[in-house]
Design a protein around this motif. Structure first.
Motif, PDB file in Angstrom:
ATOM      1  N   ARG A  33       3.713   5.351 -16.850  1.00 15.09           N
ATOM      2  CA  ARG A  33       4.376   4.226 -17.519  1.00 15.09           C
ATOM      3  C   ARG A  33       5.765   4.628 -18.023  1.00 15.09           C
ATOM      4  O   ARG A  33       6.705   3.847 -17.975  1.00 15.09           O
ATOM      5  CB  ARG A  33       3.503   3.727 -18.669  1.00 15.09           C
ATOM      6  N   ARG A  34       5.870   5.880 -18.494  1.00 13.06           N
ATOM      7  CA  ARG A  34       7.145   6.376 -19.011  1.00 13.06           C
ATOM      8  C   ARG A  34       8.061   6.885 -17.902  1.00 13.06           C
ATOM      9  O   ARG A  34       9.176   7.319 -18.173  1.00 13.06           O
ATOM     10  CB  ARG A  34       6.912   7.477 -20.030  1.00 13.06           C
ATOM     11  N   GLY A  35       7.588   6.873 -16.656  1.00 14.15           N
ATOM     12  CA  GLY A  35       8.401   7.330 -15.534  1.00 14.15           C
ATOM     13  C   GLY A  35       8.408   8.835 -15.361  1.00 14.15           C
ATOM     14  O   GLY A  35       9.256   9.370 -14.652  1.00 14.15           O
ATOM     15  N   LYS A  36       7.479   9.516 -16.002  1.00 11.51           N
ATOM     16  CA  LYS A  36       7.406  10.974 -15.880  1.00 11.51           C
ATOM     17  C   LYS A  36       6.544  11.345 -14.679  1.00 11.51           C
ATOM     18  O   LYS A  36       5.743  10.550 -14.193  1.00 11.51           O
ATOM     19  CB  LYS A  36       6.795  11.585 -17.142  1.00 11.51           C
ATOM     20  N   GLU A  37       6.697  12.588 -14.262  1.00  8.97           N
ATOM     21  CA  GLU A  37       5.849  13.101 -13.187  1.00  8.97           C
ATOM     22  C   GLU A  37       4.429  13.274 -13.719  1.00  8.97           C
ATOM     23  O   GLU A  37       4.224  13.692 -14.866  1.00  8.97           O
ATOM     24  CB  GLU A  37       6.395  14.445 -12.699  1.00  8.97           C
ATOM     25  N   ILE A  38       3.462  12.971 -12.878  1.00  8.79           N
ATOM     26  CA  ILE A  38       2.064  13.075 -13.285  1.00  8.79           C
ATOM     27  C   ILE A  38       1.689  14.548 -13.410  1.00  8.79           C
ATOM     28  O   ILE A  38       1.909  15.340 -12.494  1.00  8.79           O
ATOM     29  CB  ILE A  38       1.162  12.347 -12.275  1.00  8.79           C
ATOM     30  N   SER A  39       1.144  14.892 -14.571  1.00 10.35           N
ATOM     31  CA  SER A  39       0.823  16.287 -14.859  1.00 10.35           C
ATOM     32  C   SER A  39      -0.389  16.769 -14.069  1.00 10.35           C
ATOM     33  O   SER A  39      -1.214  15.977 -13.608  1.00 10.35           O
ATOM     34  CB  SER A  39       0.573  16.464 -16.360  1.00 10.35           C
ATOM     35  N   GLU A  40      -0.452  18.059 -13.941  1.00 14.26           N
ATOM     36  CA  GLU A  40      -1.610  18.680 -13.294  1.00 14.26           C
ATOM     37  C   GLU A  40      -2.824  18.496 -14.198  1.00 14.26           C
ATOM     38  O   GLU A  40      -2.698  18.499 -15.421  1.00 14.26           O
ATOM     39  CB  GLU A  40      -1.352  20.174 -13.068  1.00 14.26           C
TER      40      GLU A  40
END
Length: 187
Positions: free
Chosen positions: A149-156
């Motif tokens: 939603r915030r446009g960040k890369e999806i974390s591991e």
């Protein structure tokens, strides 16, 4: 031909040419405006669908978390699992609406883990670790949804998520292998 007549003809043809250019410009402008309006309507529709998918996924995850918490406190009906499966279906449907392959894959993976939640400790000794792992899976999915939603890369995924996934997916693989052997034997 008289110069006055010639001037009249030139003026008339110029006016006619100007009107034709003006009409062509008006038609082109109207076409561009309609195209812009269609593109804007499509973008608005996609944005609304995206927001709806996000809201549906978030609500499903919080409902799933609440169901598990109530189940472990003993506050739910004996047949609470149909409610759980309904919320998992809602999460699966929302996942299909996202264009991000990473988010869609993680949510679908999370649905599989939560569908077979009893097998989260399949690869380890179950010493009451299931509730902890299930909640960690849900919390990770909420985190991933927020990152998206915030446009960040999806974390591991964290260790607890990977552990639950390993248990469930190993169980699924073994069940599929067993079904294949049964089909071969009876087929």
């Amino acid at each position: 031909m008289d110069s006055t007549v010639m001037a009249g003809w030139i003026g008339g043809l110029s006016g006619l040419g100007g009107a034709a250019v003006g009409a062509a410009g008006a038609v082109w402008g109207a076409w561009r405006q309609q195209k812009h309006d269609r593109d804007q309507a499509r973008a608005d529709r996609e944005h609304a669908q995206h927001d709806s998918a996000y809201e549906g996924a978030a609500q499903a995850l919080f409902s799933i978390k609440a169901l598990f918490r109530r189940q472990w406190r003993g506050d739910v009906d004996r047949d609470w699992e149909p409610q759980l499966l309904s919320e998992l279906d809602r999460l699966r449907l929302a996942a299909l609406s996202f264009t991000s392959t990473g988010l869609r894959t993680r949510l679908e993976e999370g649905v599989e883990i939560l569908t077979y939640w009893k097998k989260t400790t399949y690869t380890e000794i179950d010493d009451g670790n299931q509730p902890y792992l299930v909640i960690k899976v849900i919390e990770h999915l909420v985190t991933v949804l927020g990152e998206y939603r915030r446009g960040k890369e999806i974390s591991e995924p964290p260790v607890d998520y990977r552990s639950a996934k390993e248990g469930v997916f190993q169980y699924i693989e073994e069940m599929e292998a067993e079904m294949d052997r049964d089909r071969e034997k009876h087929g």
